[in-house]
Structure formats: C-alpha cells, structure tokens
Enzyme design. Sequence first.
Site, PDB file in Angstrom:
ATOM      1  N   HIS A 123      40.547  39.109  46.264  1.00 49.58           N
ATOM      2  CA  HIS A 123      39.056  39.021  45.698  1.00 49.58           C
ATOM      3  C   HIS A 123      38.202  38.442  46.242  1.00 49.58           C
ATOM      4  O   HIS A 123      38.468  37.499  47.251  1.00 49.58           O
ATOM      5  CB  HIS A 123      39.564  38.316  44.493  1.00 49.58           C
ATOM      6  CG  HIS A 123      38.514  38.252  43.444  1.00 49.58           C
ATOM      7  ND1 HIS A 123      37.575  37.633  43.254  1.00 49.58           N
ATOM      8  CD2 HIS A 123      38.521  38.881  42.012  1.00 49.58           C
ATOM      9  CE1 HIS A 123      36.721  37.591  42.143  1.00 49.58           C
ATOM     10  NE2 HIS A 123      37.481  38.529  41.360  1.00 49.58           N
ATOM     11  N   ASP A 199      45.915  32.347  45.656  1.00 55.00           N
ATOM     12  CA  ASP A 199      44.981  32.785  44.603  1.00 55.00           C
ATOM     13  C   ASP A 199      46.007  33.175  43.303  1.00 55.00           C
ATOM     14  O   ASP A 199      46.239  34.325  43.588  1.00 55.00           O
ATOM     15  CB  ASP A 199      44.020  33.677  44.789  1.00 55.00           C
ATOM     16  CG  ASP A 199      43.215  34.140  43.835  1.00 55.00           C
ATOM     17  OD1 ASP A 199      43.434  33.731  42.524  1.00 55.00           O
ATOM     18  OD2 ASP A 199      42.000  35.075  44.012  1.00 55.00           O
ATOM     19  N   GLN A 202      46.116  36.273  39.037  1.00 53.68           N
ATOM     20  CA  GLN A 202      46.958  37.376  38.450  1.00 53.68           C
ATOM     21  C   GLN A 202      48.411  37.049  38.357  1.00 53.68           C
ATOM     22  O   GLN A 202      49.370  38.098  37.954  1.00 53.68           O
ATOM     23  CB  GLN A 202      46.452  38.592  39.000  1.00 53.68           C
ATOM     24  CG  GLN A 202      45.250  39.082  39.209  1.00 53.68           C
ATOM     25  CD  GLN A 202      44.453  39.442  38.020  1.00 53.68           C
ATOM     26  OE1 GLN A 202      45.399  39.761  37.085  1.00 53.68           O
ATOM     27  NE2 GLN A 202      43.246  39.329  37.661  1.00 53.68           N
ATOM     28  N   LYS A 225      42.573  33.978  32.101  1.00 56.05           N
ATOM     29  CA  LYS A 225      43.307  35.196  32.029  1.00 56.05           C
ATOM     30  C   LYS A 225      44.833  34.836  31.460  1.00 56.05           C
ATOM     31  O   LYS A 225      45.653  35.779  31.360  1.00 56.05           O
ATOM     32  CB  LYS A 225      43.355  35.539  33.455  1.00 56.05           C
ATOM     33  CG  LYS A 225      42.121  35.925  34.159  1.00 56.05           C
ATOM     34  CD  LYS A 225      42.345  36.479  35.548  1.00 56.05           C
ATOM     35  CE  LYS A 225      41.011  36.350  36.277  1.00 56.05           C
ATOM     36  NZ  LYS A 225      40.256  37.419  35.732  1.00 56.05           N
ATOM     37  N   CYS A 367      35.502  43.197  42.369  1.00 55.62           N
ATOM     38  CA  CYS A 367      35.228  41.990  43.199  1.00 55.62           C
ATOM     39  C   CYS A 367      36.140  42.173  44.583  1.00 55.62           C
ATOM     40  O   CYS A 367      36.778  41.168  44.910  1.00 55.62           O
ATOM     41  CB  CYS A 367      35.309  40.924  42.495  1.00 55.62           C
ATOM     42  SG  CYS A 367      34.230  40.421  40.984  1.00 55.62           S
TER      43      CYS A 367
END
Length: 410
Positions: A123, A199, A202, A225, A367
């Site tokens: 991302h 990261d 997700q 999220k 993104c």
Amino acid sequence: MSFDVSVIKKDFPLLSREENNDSLIYLDSAATSQKPQQVLDVVDSYYQEINANVHRGAYRLAEKATTAMENAREKVSNFIKSERSEEIIFTKNATESINLVAKSWGEANLGEGDVVLLSSLEHHANIVPWHQLAESKGIEVRWIPLTESGLFDLTDLDRLLEGVKLVAVSGASNVLGTVPPVRILADAAHDVGALCLVDASQYVPHRPTDIEELGCDFLAFTGHKMCGPTGIGVLWGRSELLDQMPPFLGGGEMILDGTQEGFTVNTIPWKFEAGTPPIAEIVGLGAAIDYLESVGMSNILEHEKTLTSYALRTLTERLGDDLIIHGPDDVSVRGGVFSMAYQDIHPHDVSQVLDDRGICVRAGHHCAKPLMKLLGVGATVRASLYLYNDEGDVDALADALDATGEFFSQ
C-alpha cells in the site's frame, strides 16, 4: 458467541438498510469495516458519561477517562499478545504508525547507502515514507518481486537482503489477498542484522495475531478495519527499540518536564502520544476488540476461508473466462479480497452498476499503483469479505456481475 452470520449481521445497524430498494450488501471491508451496535453504544456512552481529558485531571471524571483509555491499551496489547502494554502506541491510523517508524527510527538509524526492502504489493502508506527517506537521506528502496499468482518470489532473497536495514511488508495484501510468509522474512531480516516492520491493516482484523509468532519488530494496524472507529491506529514496537527512538511529535503528553532551556522526554508509550489523544476512538477500539473476541478470531478466520473458497468457485463457475480474479487461488495463502477485471468493462462502470443493485464494492487503484503497474491495469473492481458476509452476498455479487455484462452488451 456461536458463529452465525445471520445473528452477527443483526449487530451491524447499517447492514439492515436498503439501497435503491435492494438489501444493502457491503463488500468493501478492506477499505473500512462496518461497526456493531456494541461499539457504537460504548462510544456514545463515553461522551455521555465519562468525557474528560486524560492524564491531566485529578478529579474522578478525568480518572475514569484515563482508566477507560488505558484499559483499552491493555486490550490491544492482549489482542496481539504483547507482553507489555507500554509497547502499544496510539496513532490516528496505520499510515501514521508507519510514518512514525520512518520519521523516528528511520531518520535516526538510516543513512546513505542503507537499504529498505519492500514488496511489490505494498500500500502507498508503506511506500511513500521510504521514498521520502530516499530523497532526504539517500537510502535505497528495494523490492521483493511477485510470482505470476501474486505470491512472494523469494528465490533471490539472499541477494535482495544485502545492505538491508529494514524489511517492511504487508501482513496481507489489500489488492490480491496474498498473505506473505512474514516469519520467514522476519527471520531472514534478523539474520543480516535488519529489523522487520509489518503493515498488518489487512491481517489483524481477520485472523489471530501473535507478534512473537510473526517475529517482527514493528506492527502497524488501524481500528476502522476491525469494527472500530475511524481516527485510531496502533503501532506496536519492541520496547528496546521504542525506548531509543526520538519523539515523532512535540508537545503535551510527550514531555516529563519543559523549561525555557529545553525539555525532558516522557517514557513509552506517552513520548509518542503528543497532545490530547482520540480518547473516544481508543475506547471504541477496545469495545471492537471485545466484540471480535466474543465472536472468536479463529472462528472469523475459518469462516472467511470457507467463504473465500466459495467465492472463488462461484464467481469462476458463473462468469467463466469473462472474469479475471487477480492473486492466488489457494485460500491457505490468501484472504477474502478479490480484485477483478470483468470483460472489457471499466471498473468504475462495474462499480456503478453494482451500486444500483445495492452492492458496495470499490473500484480504483486501491492505493497500490506500483502493483497496478505490475498487473498491467489502471484499476480493478475489488470485493472484500468480513465476518458479516455470507454465501448469499457472494451469490448476489455473481448475479450483479452477470447483469452488468448483459447491460453493457446491449
């Protein structure tokens, strides 16, 4: 709580709405998740019953607010199995968390010729801060390539790691659904004296998370999220690293003492939490963790694996060669994110027709423009699944895509 999607859906007020006389089908949780009533109630209750600033007042209301916030920090710590709640830094989102590492640890520890190793599916939030350091400090940004199916190609990993000081990768792709072998990468980074940042935006919302099993040194994720409010993110870092890093922002809670001559920096986590924090959002994130744990993260993971398999099979059988789904087809190495191309119809047109049928998907580059370039596309249609989706939602998506093809063939 037993896992029953029909019951879980009722916890999310927005999912009971209709759009254009159709039941709302929300398939954009990779962008942001819906919020259960249990979280909405806690945020409302905070403002109505506790609202006061934290770590400043000695009166009872202020102490209640401080306790509520620090209890939420403890919940986050337990959720990712951190041994110390002081290692939990509250930010406004995962983007800020990654920027904190880049601007604090990166500025202090990286110099000309040092290498940061990224993957080709990152991302922008895990790309731009390192490009900025390349411009200001002369570091090199290097890339792990992908296989044709969207997995990491690690055949040349030893060479890629030469000169690397940080490996920064997604825990799960927001475009392909790919779940990389983070532990392998973290161990390889440590073998050459480098650190590993993940990261996990997700990753954390969809599966049990154990930072020691991942083996990373920094973990960034975001509340919105994972059924929590917007405006609240988390950075976890090993305490020995956070202790050595300079503050990211100045003022407020990040000082122990301030004089006309200078200031003394506070201890972690507060030295990275300058100013009044997003207290209600932090408390709301704690409530979101309570909710997810009541459902069970292992239950959520198994549900999503089953539903992802159903979606891959159903969409492929129903739409055939007219539909391209980017990414791996093995649900053991992917999540429920489907970036698709349908016939030769522009993704924005597909999204608009689906929206007319009450189906929410995202169209765009997500993104992740470097990945779009590798895929040879400018944009994709993306549908993403979460705990409140079921086979009926997948069937509705397949029906709507079929109808979209008929509409544009007229």
